[in-house]
Design an enzyme around this catalytic site. Structure first.
Site, PDB file in Angstrom:
ATOM      1  CB  CYS A  37      -0.892  -0.023   1.245  1.00 54.95           C
ATOM      2  SG  CYS A  37      -1.903   1.448   1.484  1.00 54.95           S
ATOM      3  CB  THR A  39      -0.270   3.366   4.315  1.00 53.84           C
ATOM      4  OG1 THR A  39      -1.449   4.073   3.924  1.00 53.84           O
ATOM      5  CG2 THR A  39       0.019   3.655   5.770  1.00 53.84           C
ATOM      6  CG  HIS A  42       3.163   7.800   2.965  1.00 53.99           C
ATOM      7  ND1 HIS A  42       3.811   8.927   2.525  1.00 53.99           N
ATOM      8  CD2 HIS A  42       2.011   7.720   2.240  1.00 53.99           C
ATOM      9  CE1 HIS A  42       3.087   9.506   1.572  1.00 53.99           C
ATOM     10  NE2 HIS A  42       1.999   8.785   1.377  1.00 53.99           N
ATOM     11  CG  HIS A  58      -2.438  -2.219   5.850  1.00 53.13           C
ATOM     12  ND1 HIS A  58      -1.264  -1.527   5.670  1.00 53.13           N
ATOM     13  CD2 HIS A  58      -3.332  -1.667   5.006  1.00 53.13           C
ATOM     14  CE1 HIS A  58      -1.434  -0.586   4.752  1.00 53.13           C
ATOM     15  NE2 HIS A  58      -2.688  -0.668   4.333  1.00 53.13           N
ATOM     16  CB  CYS A  91     -12.631   5.864  23.013  1.00 54.48           C
ATOM     17  SG  CYS A  91     -12.661   5.693  21.210  1.00 54.48           S
ATOM     18  CB  CYS A 102     -10.247   4.197  17.939  1.00 56.37           C
ATOM     19  SG  CYS A 102      -9.798   3.388  19.480  1.00 56.37           S
ATOM     20  CG  ASP A 191      -2.379   8.513 -13.577  1.00 53.64           C
ATOM     21  OD1 ASP A 191      -2.704   8.303 -12.391  1.00 53.64           O
ATOM     22  OD2 ASP A 191      -1.287   8.167 -14.051  1.00 53.64           O
TER      23      ASP A 191
END
Length: 333
Positions: A37, A39, A42, A58, A91, A102, A191
């Site tokens: 991904c 992420t 990153h 993930h 929470c 969360c 793109d």
């Protein structure tokens, strides 16, 4: 067991790490496929909230290898995937259907060790069985599709809305299919890759525009669009995208940016044009809807896999420049 570990920003290695035995309410999954991904990139670059060292990953699928003593609804050998979200459930945000905000938010591969490893341990409540008809490659797309479903829920597209989408990568291609099914009329995709634009058109976009031709698109649509979506996470592209917002337009920030990224926005236009600016962070109880969408073949994802790597090759991938024509890269364990 073998795992890819990001030890610090820009340093990734494949090494032996302890096998993750399941807790009493967990299962340990033998990983088959893992999607890489944005992420994850990153995290590798030190641009996300993750601690170090960490095993990323993930988006995954696999087979249950071991079950905890209290787990009764799964068996060893079950083909599965899992929602990587780790919400506390107690929470104020969890209790008001805002689990992705969360106060104790966590996620496999983001805050705890993830699936770029031979095995990963997961709470059994997060696990979803997959039928034989759903390949491991496709099942590893359920998590990114869950992000798309959350983004679509946030956007609340109106039938007939004119949409311009920036970014035709793997996430952009899933957004194209989703926006079309949700009722977009004109759906223009921007793109830098001709190949990606051709694929977007084949999946429901009404037109593709190379980023170098944005000036002519602006002239053609002086009043902008009803909906603008960014799936790139690139600040310079985001600033360009905002210029295409028409009166009362909605803007969806779907692409993940670096944590310290900044853009310039006219507050007068925000006020004067009645704009709505929307963020969409990860998953918010949308894993099962995404699973249903893929199981019923409403969204096609397998052809989005451009390349399959080993863990060792993934280290090189993290350190290399991206091919602009590349879509989804998966790791095969």
């Amino acid at each position: 067991m073998k795992a890819l570990v990001i030890e610090q920003p820009n340093v990734a290695v494949v090494k032996e790490v302890p096998y993750p035995h399941p807790g009493s309410n967990d299962v340990t999954i033998k990983v088959e496929n893992v999607g890489i991904c944005g992420t994850d990139v990153h995290i590798f670059k030190g641009e996300f909230i993750s601690p170090y060292p960490i095993v990323p990953g993930h988006e995954f699928s696999g087979v249950i290898h071991e079950i905890g003593e209290n787990v009764t609804n799964f068996q060893v050998g079950d083909r599965v995937t899992a929602d990587p979200s780790l919400f506390c459930g107690e929470c104020q945000y969890c209790l008001t259907n805002r689990g992705n905000q969360c106060e104790n938010w966590g996620a496999l591969g983001n805050t705890l060790n993830g699936s770029m490893a031979e095995y990963v341990s997961v709470p059994s409540k997060n696990v979803v069985k997959i039928p034989d008809s759903l390949s491991f490659e496709a099942a590893a797309f359920i998590e990114p599709m869950a992000c798309v479903v959350h983004g679509m829920n946030r956007l609340q597209l109106q039938v007939g809305d004119r949409v311009v989408l920036f970014g035709a990568g793997a996430m952009g291609q899933q957004l194209v299919q989703s926006l079309k099914m949700a009722g977009a009329s004109e759906l223009i995709v921007v793109d830098i890759s001709e190949k990606k634009l051709e694929m977007a058109i084949s999946r429901g976009a009404s037109r593709g525009v190379l980023s170098q031709d944005l000036a002519s698109l602006k002239e053609e649509y002086p009043n902008g669009f009803d909906v603008v979506v960014d799936a790139t996470g690139i600040p310079a592209v985001i600033e360009q995208a905002l210029e295409f917002m028409g009166p009362t337009a909605k803007y969806l920030q779907f692409g993940v940016t670096a944590e310290d990224a900044q853009i310039s926005l006219s507050p007068f236009k925000l006020y004067n044009k009645d704009w709505t600016i929307i963020g969409s962070m990860a998953i918010n109880h949308t894993f099962l809807p995404a699973y249903q969408w893929l199981k019923e073949e409403r969204i096609e994802v397998e052809s989005l896999v451009s390349k399959t790597l080993t863990l060792e090759e993934t280290v090189e991938f993290f350190n290399s420049n991206r091919d602009p024509d590349l879509l989804k890269v998966q790791i095969k364990l």
